[in-house]
Design an enzyme around this catalytic site. Structure first.
Site, PDB file in Angstrom:
ATOM      1  N   ARG A  65       0.775  -1.253   0.149  1.00  0.00           N
ATOM      2  CA  ARG A  65      -0.093  -0.125   0.038  1.00  0.00           C
ATOM      3  C   ARG A  65       0.922   1.226   0.003  1.00  0.00           C
ATOM      4  O   ARG A  65       1.585   1.537   0.929  1.00  0.00           O
ATOM      5  CB  ARG A  65      -0.935   0.116   1.207  1.00  0.00           C
ATOM      6  CG  ARG A  65      -1.991  -1.203   1.107  1.00  0.00           C
ATOM      7  CD  ARG A  65      -2.814  -1.162   0.166  1.00  0.00           C
ATOM      8  NE  ARG A  65      -3.943  -1.878  -0.044  1.00  0.00           N
ATOM      9  CZ  ARG A  65      -4.952  -1.907  -0.962  1.00  0.00           C
ATOM     10  NH1 ARG A  65      -4.653  -1.314  -1.947  1.00  0.00           N
ATOM     11  NH2 ARG A  65      -6.060  -2.823  -0.690  1.00  0.00           N
ATOM     12  N   GLU A  93     -14.211  -9.370  -6.938  1.00  0.00           N
ATOM     13  CA  GLU A  93     -12.944  -9.006  -6.017  1.00  0.00           C
ATOM     14  C   GLU A  93     -12.425 -10.453  -5.456  1.00  0.00           C
ATOM     15  O   GLU A  93     -11.408 -10.713  -5.375  1.00  0.00           O
ATOM     16  CB  GLU A  93     -13.070  -7.949  -5.288  1.00  0.00           C
ATOM     17  CG  GLU A  93     -13.551  -6.676  -5.908  1.00  0.00           C
ATOM     18  CD  GLU A  93     -12.075  -6.248  -6.592  1.00  0.00           C
ATOM     19  OE1 GLU A  93     -10.999  -6.614  -6.119  1.00  0.00           O
ATOM     20  OE2 GLU A  93     -12.328  -5.338  -7.431  1.00  0.00           O
ATOM     21  N   SER A 114     -14.189   6.824   6.766  1.00  0.00           N
ATOM     22  CA  SER A 114     -13.409   8.242   7.296  1.00  0.00           C
ATOM     23  C   SER A 114     -14.593   9.412   7.211  1.00  0.00           C
ATOM     24  O   SER A 114     -14.231  10.202   6.285  1.00  0.00           O
ATOM     25  CB  SER A 114     -12.247   8.636   6.647  1.00  0.00           C
ATOM     26  OG  SER A 114     -11.175   7.450   6.662  1.00  0.00           O
ATOM     27  N   PRO A 115     -15.610   9.385   7.802  1.00  0.00           N
ATOM     28  CA  PRO A 115     -16.573  10.092   7.631  1.00  0.00           C
ATOM     29  C   PRO A 115     -16.498  11.740   7.743  1.00  0.00           C
ATOM     30  O   PRO A 115     -17.157  12.555   7.602  1.00  0.00           O
ATOM     31  CB  PRO A 115     -17.721   9.679   8.538  1.00  0.00           C
ATOM     32  CG  PRO A 115     -17.067   8.836   9.730  1.00  0.00           C
ATOM     33  CD  PRO A 115     -15.955   8.449   8.875  1.00  0.00           C
ATOM     34  N   GLU A 139      -3.928  -5.629 -13.811  1.00  0.00           N
ATOM     35  CA  GLU A 139      -2.479  -5.436 -14.357  1.00  0.00           C
ATOM     36  C   GLU A 139      -1.506  -4.694 -13.415  1.00  0.00           C
ATOM     37  O   GLU A 139      -0.377  -4.738 -13.463  1.00  0.00           O
ATOM     38  CB  GLU A 139      -2.326  -5.094 -15.702  1.00  0.00           C
ATOM     39  CG  GLU A 139      -2.744  -3.901 -16.050  1.00  0.00           C
ATOM     40  CD  GLU A 139      -2.703  -3.464 -17.678  1.00  0.00           C
ATOM     41  OE1 GLU A 139      -2.213  -2.530 -17.831  1.00  0.00           O
ATOM     42  OE2 GLU A 139      -3.031  -4.515 -18.366  1.00  0.00           O
ATOM     43  N   GLU A 141      -2.170  -4.583 -10.133  1.00  0.00           N
ATOM     44  CA  GLU A 141      -2.374  -5.322  -8.729  1.00  0.00           C
ATOM     45  C   GLU A 141      -1.513  -6.366  -8.620  1.00  0.00           C
ATOM     46  O   GLU A 141      -1.667  -7.232  -9.169  1.00  0.00           O
ATOM     47  CB  GLU A 141      -3.799  -5.556  -8.766  1.00  0.00           C
ATOM     48  CG  GLU A 141      -4.239  -6.010  -7.182  1.00  0.00           C
ATOM     49  CD  GLU A 141      -5.816  -6.087  -7.381  1.00  0.00           C
ATOM     50  OE1 GLU A 141      -6.550  -5.787  -6.442  1.00  0.00           O
ATOM     51  OE2 GLU A 141      -6.489  -6.710  -8.380  1.00  0.00           O
TER      52      GLU A 141
END
Length: 183
Positions: A65, A93, A114-115, A139, A141
């Site tokens: 990440r 997914e 995350s409001p 591609e 990922e």
């Protein structure tokens, strides 16, 4: 809606239009009559899937990440496409990232990530009736499937290898299910 807990949007300016998010700057009128600005991240929503194998292991995917500058382990998840139903996205997914198909998916819950600044809504599904499918990530990922026991998942939370809310939530759901089955 109570007036004291409402902000009226006076003006909106698009800041960024991307493939995953859009960002806008809003001028708002506060309940006390003053004006302020809000930076809002618009996101189409996402899904995440709790998948427990016959061997009583949770299926995770490890992925780098960039925002965190590290790889973490997460439950399979992905972004909703425009107009896509969450269950269809979850099925897609799960297979893309893990090579697993589910005979059915049960919606457990949904939550905002995350409001305070974003409208991303994540739908959490539980996969049932698992069978083999075909893994085929995007591609750009790169993921590695990791199946872990509840004890291993707990340890991964302690070490920060699992470090996102949806996966910690999933581990807690799994733990509660195990507790209930003992009653």
């Amino acid at each position: 809606m109570q007036k004291k807990l409402y902000e009226e949007t006076l003006k909106t300016k698009d800041i960024y239009k991307g493939s995953i998010i859009d960002v806008e700057l809003q001028d708002v009128l506060l309940p006390n009559g003053r004006e302020s600005k809000r930076e809002i991240v618009n996101h189409p929503g996402a899904v995440a899937v709790i998948c427990i194998t016959e061997e009583d292991k949770m299926v995770l995917v490890k992925q780098y990440r960039k925002a965190l500058k590290k790889a973490i382990a997460e439950i399979p998840a992905g972004k909703l496409e425009k107009g896509e139903k969450p269950e269809i996205c979850a099925q897609r997914e799960l297979e893309e990232e893990t090579g697993i198909k589910a005979a059915s998916l049960k919606l457990l819950d949904s939550f905002y990530t995350s409001p305070g600044f974003a409208n991303e809504l994540v739908y959490i599904f539980e996969a049932e009736g698992l069978r083999s499918g075909e893994k085929h990530t995007d591609e750009d990922e790169f993921v590695e499937r990791v199946d872990v026991s509840l004890e291993e998942a707990r340890e991964m939370i302690k070490t920060g290898e699992i470090h996102d809310a949806k996966t910690i939530y999933a581990v807690q759901v799994w733990e509660l299910q195990k507790l209930r089955s003992k009653l």
